[in-house]
Enzyme design. Structure first.
Site, PDB file in Angstrom:
ATOM      1  N   THR A 201       0.272  47.732   2.002  1.00 25.88           N
ATOM      2  CA  THR A 201      -0.330  48.639   3.003  1.00 25.88           C
ATOM      3  C   THR A 201       0.632  49.198   4.055  1.00 25.88           C
ATOM      4  OG1 THR A 201      -1.176  47.239   4.828  1.00 25.88           O
ATOM      5  CG2 THR A 201      -2.485  47.293   2.781  1.00 25.88           C
ATOM      6  N   ASP A 202       1.878  48.724   4.109  1.00 23.51           N
ATOM      7  CA  ASP A 202       2.840  49.306   5.056  1.00 23.51           C
ATOM      8  C   ASP A 202       4.171  49.562   4.352  1.00 23.51           C
ATOM      9  OD1 ASP A 202       3.534  50.327   7.559  1.00 23.51           O
ATOM     10  OD2 ASP A 202       4.387  48.433   8.232  1.00 23.51           O
ATOM     11  N   LEU A 203       4.083  50.011   3.101  1.00 26.51           N
ATOM     12  CA  LEU A 203       5.294  50.207   2.322  1.00 26.51           C
ATOM     13  C   LEU A 203       5.847  51.616   2.551  1.00 26.51           C
ATOM     14  CD1 LEU A 203       6.328  48.551  -0.815  1.00 26.51           C
ATOM     15  CD2 LEU A 203       6.677  51.004  -0.789  1.00 26.51           C
TER      16      LEU A 203
END
Length: 305
Positions: A201-203
């Site tokens: 989700t924060d790539l």
């Protein structure tokens, strides 16, 4: 180097802005002692802090008793990072940094050493997107039945309530129709997910580092469980300063949606919808804590509408 470290100024500023005095001050004040405690517990030799490091974490280069290089990460625990260690353990080094030891209750992780100064941001955007797509593909594994990581559906329900509330509190900083679309997307997309896998989700490009045992590995997950299309929002809005400076920024973010969906065999409308919701939710939150990036995030959401 002494185990007593100075907390980077950037970390202090970010923690205070994002988390407030009541939460941030005690955590920041305790970091030097925490470094000393985990250096003792895991028999580490501290080399140096990674600067600028994480937005809400202190990261240090260390060595284990046998001289093996490693990384000590001390993070502030919130709903987004509470299960970071769980996700890293599930991935077991495939596509992501390997977890060597952990005290999840206190946000302490001992990780394999990557190259902290070499991320996908060192590459041209097109090449970075190719590499990022290959990394994120490897992270999409099925969770165990008893997995405690937060489901996307729960987050979407939260956003469906918080987006209109923050919009009203901020006196309507974007078109009302955008808020209505996001709330509808939260409900419809969450209810129709075709699968459930472990998501990072924060790539974004800054969270993929060069390594020795693999070309690139992901760090700093904010894991959730849900469909793959949800996981691409950070890449859609990546390098935001470059995006907003483009003569046709809307065309750029929409090209990213199409390219990522095609590269990863996903429904482009679902990628677009989740990217819109995430940009709007994050943008409104940033504006609520007076983070200047909020306005750019709202612009990204409008371009995806």
């Amino acid at each position: 180097m002494s185990d007593r470290v100075e907390v980077p100024e950037r970390l202090t500023r970010t923690a205070l802005r994002w988390c407030g005095e009541e939460v941030a001050r005690p955590w920041l004040a305790g970091l030097p002692d925490a470094v000393a405690e985990y250096a003792r517990r895991w028999e580490l030799t501290v080399e140096r802090a990674v600067i600028p490091g994480g937005a809400l974490s202190l990261t240090l280069l260390v060595r284990r008793p046998d001289g093996t290089p490693a990384t000590l990460k001390l993070g502030l625990i919130d709903r987004y990072t509470a299960h970071e260690a769980s996700a890293l353990a599930l991935w077991n080094g495939v596509g992501a940094v390997r977890l060597l030891d952990a005290d999840p209750e206190h946000g302490a992780l001992l990780l394999e050493r990557l190259q902290p100064d070499v991320s996908l941001r060192s590459l041209a955007e097109d090449r970075a997107m190719l590499e990022a797509a290959e990394v994120v593909r490897r992270l999409w594994v099925s969770p165990p039945a008893d997995c405690a990581i937060e489901p996307v559906a729960d987050r979407a329900e939260h956003w469906g309530e918080s987006i209109p509330r923050r919009y009203a509190d901020l006196a309507g900083p974007c078109p009302a129709a955008l808020v209505e679309e996001a709330v509808t997307l939260c409900r419809e997309l969450a209810a129709s997910q075709p699968e459930v896998v472990v998501l990072h989700t924060d790539l974004h490009h800054g969270n993929v580092l060069a390594a020795e045992r693999a070309k690139w590995l992901a760090i700093d997950p904010r894991p959730m469980l849900g469909e793959r299309a949800f996981d691409l929002g950070a890449l859609v809005r990546d390098r935001m300063a470059t995006v907003v400076a483009e003569p046709r920024p809307q065309a750029l973010v929409r090209r990213r949606v199409t390219w990522l969906a095609n590269a990863l065999d996903l429904d482009a409308e679902r990628v677009r919808g989740w990217a819109l919701v995430q940009a709007l939710a994050l943008g409104l939150w940033c504006m609520s804590v007076e983070d200047p990036v909020g306005e750019d995030l709202l612009s990204v959401a409008e371009w995806l509408s």
